[in-house]
Scaffold this active site. Structure first.
Site, short mmCIF file in Angstrom:
data_model
loop_
_atom_site.label_atom_id
_atom_site.label_comp_id
_atom_site.label_asym_id
_atom_site.label_seq_id
_atom_site.Cartn_x
_atom_site.Cartn_y
_atom_site.Cartn_z
N HIS A 281 43.72 52.83 18.83
CA HIS A 281 42.54 52.15 19.38
C HIS A 281 41.61 51.60 18.29
O HIS A 281 40.75 50.76 18.57
CB HIS A 281 41.78 53.13 20.28
CG HIS A 281 40.96 52.47 21.34
ND1 HIS A 281 40.37 51.22 21.17
CD2 HIS A 281 40.61 52.88 22.58
CE1 HIS A 281 39.70 50.91 22.27
NE2 HIS A 281 39.82 51.89 23.14
N LYS B 200 40.83 42.50 45.62
CA LYS B 200 39.75 41.58 45.23
C LYS B 200 39.38 40.60 46.35
O LYS B 200 38.21 40.30 46.56
CB LYS B 200 40.18 40.80 43.98
CG LYS B 200 39.11 39.87 43.43
CD LYS B 200 39.52 39.20 42.13
CE LYS B 200 40.53 38.10 42.34
NZ LYS B 200 40.82 37.36 41.10
N GLN C 165 31.27 39.51 49.48
CA GLN C 165 30.31 39.20 48.41
C GLN C 165 29.96 40.42 47.56
O GLN C 165 28.82 40.62 47.14
CB GLN C 165 29.04 38.57 48.99
CG GLN C 165 29.34 37.21 49.60
CD GLN C 165 28.14 36.60 50.28
OE1 GLN C 165 27.41 37.27 50.99
NE2 GLN C 165 27.93 35.31 50.06
N TYR D 148 30.73 56.38 31.45
CA TYR D 148 30.80 55.32 30.44
C TYR D 148 31.72 54.23 30.99
O TYR D 148 32.86 54.52 31.33
CB TYR D 148 31.40 55.94 29.17
CG TYR D 148 31.77 55.00 28.04
CD1 TYR D 148 31.08 55.05 26.84
CD2 TYR D 148 32.84 54.11 28.13
CE1 TYR D 148 31.43 54.23 25.77
CE2 TYR D 148 33.19 53.27 27.08
CZ TYR D 148 32.49 53.34 25.90
OH TYR D 148 32.82 52.53 24.85
#
Length: 612
Positions: free
Chosen positions: A327, A406, A413, A439
């Site tokens: 990472h 989605k 909305q 987070y």
């Protein structure tokens, strides 16, 4: 239109790097105001008043001085955070990287032309590699499109770190070495490293100035596999990369002292384009359940992963693929881009090789044979033992939620990312009976060498809504209104964080200035509420949106009593991965995901409630 198209192809991948704005330093007052809001869900009245006083004292005392020094630093650097972040988040960290820091993910080729099938590993592997190498060539020629938000270009620097990049362990601090060069900059390494049964091979992917074809790559892989399957396993030097960082650094120094040739071999692996891992496992994988394959990618055979490499491409025995990446040099979106590119090409070509079948006379791969002794073999065994112990402790699930995606959230909305984050807040609250400090990654690539900022989804608004959902006396309409308030708050935070107005990296900068000046740690950072709300890397929910493409990611939790929660969003589904440590009695990744799916339905039902 044609002019526009012609113009867009003329853009070079890295052409805007010099004109990107510098990373701004936010206002101290604003950051502290946002910080106070963020800690509120984790404090009673008295604790909050105490923290408020600490913050006020900081703002009007040492904080103001540190802010001035930070502004001074920012004048001399286009990104005041870059070096610090790399050190604090990655290079100074001493715990083993491979399970705790690396990220990985399964390829979605199983959803179309490449379902799991024994005997396909090398043929598919060579096609997969060929698409990877095409991408590498496009990057070298700077033909990859510049990513933009509207017409504003984003920083593309992290794409330089995808190929020929490796982390090198150090006694107190690691370093990153990057050998990649664009064509205009000069020579770039063009060899691959292949790991198989504890052995390491390399071969050049260019032959007589041209890229090898997939059949030619397959010939090289076949040579390696036949050799490894008919001879004893190698020592598995790669397993050393799973060690605690200082121990690996010492083991590496010893390896080099045994024979200087060992350093040459290590450099060949470090500089290789990527590491291709021939893995004997055949993990289960379906479009609805990627759990087993994802677990093998994150905690599989340590002798066929080079944990410090920026890109390990893993080919399982049943023709299923995945990747495992360090990472430190880049964030997941770099990998998401190349994975999507490869998946689209495999899909377009119906999973087949459609080029020439001719195989040129190419030199066979070279084996990298390390000089080892009893101590090295002992180090390898010790590395494997600690790795397997921690690997066995990781609980990991990856499921697709297929009731909607989605399309429906947008129709209502609702921002799909915020939808998932609030569902996670509700799920954690229901499972654990308290708010979960969280987070979420925001991207700061609008700025020069920008990487990430922290969004803290556990807001006062989110907690109020969670409490309302659990309170039978609140009406549906009240719940809906509170949910929409939580949505609005989250959306604003995400926008702020992406435009340089977050507060977590700012506070980190102020604490590091104090450290560099040899000053005592300001009380703001020792206040129990600082870490209880997630500060200093203590978030119980470590989360990120992997994107809107067919690419999923997995990562270990940030803390022992926490979860790693990663997800991607498609029109018709949400795919989520969740990790937890089995040795923590209070966390359960399976239960949390079930609660999240339950929350999805509850939230959608709320939106069916007629408005006043």
């Amino acid at each position: 239109m044609e002019n526009q198209l012609a113009k867009s192809t003329e853009e070079r991948t890295f052409q805007y790097q010099d004109s990107l704005p510098s990373l701004p330093v936010p206002s101290l007052e604003e950051s502290l105001k946002k910080y106070l809001e963020a800690v509120k869900p984790f404090a009673n009245e008295e604790e909050y008043k105490n923290t408020e006083a600490i913050v006020w004292k900081f703002q009007n005392g040492i904080g103001a001085k540190l802010q001035q020094k930070l502004l001074q630093r920012a004048k001399g650097k286009r990104n005041w955070l870059e070096e610090w972040w790399l050190n604090v988040a990655y290079l100074d960290v001493r715990i083993p990287s491979q399970l705790n820091v690396n990220f990985g993910g399964p390829a979605s080729h199983i959803e179309h032309y490449w379902p799991p099938k024994e005997g396909t590993q090398l043929e598919r592997g060579s096609i997969n590699l060929w698409h990877n190498l095409n991408y590498w060539q496009q990057l070298r020629k700077e033909k990859l499109a510049v990513e933009k938000v509207g017409n504003t270009p984003l920083d593309m620097n992290q794409f330089r770190m995808l190929f020929s990049t490796c982390k090198i362990p150090g006694i107190t601090k690691d370093s990153i070495i990057n050998y990649f060069r664009t064509e205009s900059e000069g020579h770039s390494p063009s060899h691959l490293a292949v790991l198989c049964r504890g052995r390491v091979f390399v071969f050049d992917v260019m032959h007589e100035g041209y890229l090898m074809t997939a059949p030619e790559i397959q010939r090289q892989l076949t040579y390696i596999q036949k050799k490894c399957h008919s001879e004893p396993d190698g020592p598995g030097v790669a397993a050393l990369t799973t060690e605690e960082r200082t121990r690996w650094a010492k083991a590496r120094e010893y390896l080099i002292s045994l024979n200087p040739e060992n350093l040459t071999l290590l450099e060949k692996i470090q500089s290789s384009l990527l590491v291709f891992c021939l893995d004997d496992d055949s993990p289960h994988a379906t479009p609805e359940d990627y759990s087993q394959v994802s677990a093998k990618i994150l905690n599989g055979d340590p002798t066929v992963r080079w944990g410090d490499k920026s890109y390990n491409l893993i080919a399982f025995s049943n023709g299923v693929f995945g990747s495992n990446c360090d990472h430190a040099p880049f964030d997941a979106m770099v990998l998401v881009k190349i994975c999507y590119y490869i998946d689209e090409n495999i899909l377009r070509n119906e999973g087949r090789w459609k080029g020439s079948e001719k195989v040129r006379d190419i030199p066979v791969p070279e084996e990298l044979v390390f000089t080892v002794d009893e101590k090295v073999l002992n180090d390898i065994n010790q590395a494997k033992a600690q790795y397997f112990k921690q690997a066995a402790d990781l609980q990991l699930v990856v499921y697709a939620f297929t009731s909607f995606g989605k399309k429906l959230t947008k129709k209502k909305q609702l921002h799909p990312d915020t939808f998932i984050q609030l569902a996670l807040q509700l799920a954690y609250y229901r499972l654990h009976g308290r708010p979960g400090c969280c987070y979420e990654t925001a991207m700061t690539r609008l700025f020069y060498h920008g990487r990430t900022e922290t969004v803290r989804p556990c807001t006062v608004e989110a907690v109020n809504w969670c409490q309302a959902m659990q309170n039978p006396s609140t009406s549906l309409l009240e719940r809906q209104c509170m949910m929409l308030e939580a949505f609005a708050k989250h959306n604003k935070m995400m926008k702020d964080c992406s435009t340089g107005k977050g507060f977590d990296r700012h506070l980190l900068g102020l604490s590091l200035i104090a450290k560099e000046e040899g000053l005592p740690v300001p009380e703001l950072f020792t206040d129990p509420l600082f870490s209880r709300s997630g500060g200093g890397g203590n978030f119980v929910l470590s989360t990120s949106l992997v994107g809107y493409l067919r690419v999923q990611g997995v990562m270990a939790p940030m803390v022992h009593n926490g979860y790693g929660f990663f997800y991607h969003i498609r029109d018709d589904r949400f795919v989520v991965s969740c990790t937890a440590w089995k040795s923590c009695p209070e966390t359960d990744a399976e239960k949390l995901v079930q609660q999240v799916f339950h929350a999805f339905h509850d939230m959608m039902q709320l939106m069916e409630t007629p408005h006043l």
